[in-house]
Design an enzyme around this catalytic site. Structure first.
Site, PDB file in Angstrom:
ATOM      1  N   TYR A   1       6.617  -1.232  -5.973  1.00 14.71           N
ATOM      2  CA  TYR A   1       8.140  -0.908  -5.771  1.00 14.71           C
ATOM      3  C   TYR A   1       8.424   0.491  -5.742  1.00 14.71           C
ATOM      4  O   TYR A   1       7.677   1.307  -5.587  1.00 14.71           O
ATOM      5  CB  TYR A   1       8.727  -1.521  -7.084  1.00 14.71           C
TER       6      TYR A   1
ATOM      7  N   SER B   1       4.047   2.269  -8.562  1.00 18.77           N
ATOM      8  CA  SER B   1       5.065   2.568  -7.839  1.00 18.77           C
ATOM      9  C   SER B   1       4.909   3.312  -6.569  1.00 18.77           C
ATOM     10  O   SER B   1       3.689   4.019  -6.372  1.00 18.77           O
ATOM     11  CB  SER B   1       6.592   2.915  -8.317  1.00 18.77           C
TER      12      SER B   1
ATOM     13  N   LYS C   1      11.057  -1.189   7.997  1.00 19.12           N
ATOM     14  CA  LYS C   1       9.874  -0.606   8.345  1.00 19.12           C
ATOM     15  C   LYS C   1       9.888   0.702   8.439  1.00 19.12           C
ATOM     16  O   LYS C   1      10.678   1.225   9.048  1.00 19.12           O
ATOM     17  CB  LYS C   1       9.186  -1.301   9.555  1.00 19.12           C
TER      18      LYS C   1
END
Length: 129
Positions: free
Chosen positions: A58, A25, A9
């Site tokens: 991603y 992305s 995180k």
């Protein structure tokens, strides 16, 4: 049985760019990726704290030491420069490895510089059955 657990995180990073014309992305400063234990092309979820938008994409590496948090492609419509976001990554963890699983939480300043990294053991030995 496998469990899906949060493994990484990055808490309250600030969006530095939004590039609608890129293919997609999330571009991150490699220092942030390393602190969180993330790698290029890893799937992440991004949560926008200003508007509640949540999306997955991603990772790609930006310039080292730049503090870059750039949302690319269609997701750029879900953020504005300056928005605080949380970046999350998950892992599939076998039941018998839960006691050893550790999550990494990265805290950053207003320039997306790592302030501290906390590690959290998901379960204590006695909790695993």
């Amino acid at each position: 049985m496998m469990r899906i657990l949060c493994k990484s995180k990055i808490h309250r990073a600030t969006v530095t760019e939004a590039n609608l014309n890129y293919e997609g992305s999330l571009t991150l400063d490699p220092l942030l990726m390393e602190a969180a234990g993330l790698v290029p092309f890893e799937q992440v979820h991004v949560l926008n704290l200003n508007n509640g938008a949540r999306f997955e994409t991603y990772l790609i590496e930006g310039e080292r030491g730049s503090g870059t948090v750039c949302v690319n492609g269609a997701a750029a419509r879900l953020v504005q420069v300056g928005d605080p976001v949380i970046v999350l990554a998950y892992a599939l963890v076998p039941e018998d490895e839960l006691a050893d699983f550790i999550a990494r939480i990265v805290f950053v300043d207003e320039h997306n510089r790592v302030v501290r990294v906390e590690v959290a053991k998901v379960l204590q030995e006695a909790q695993v059955s």
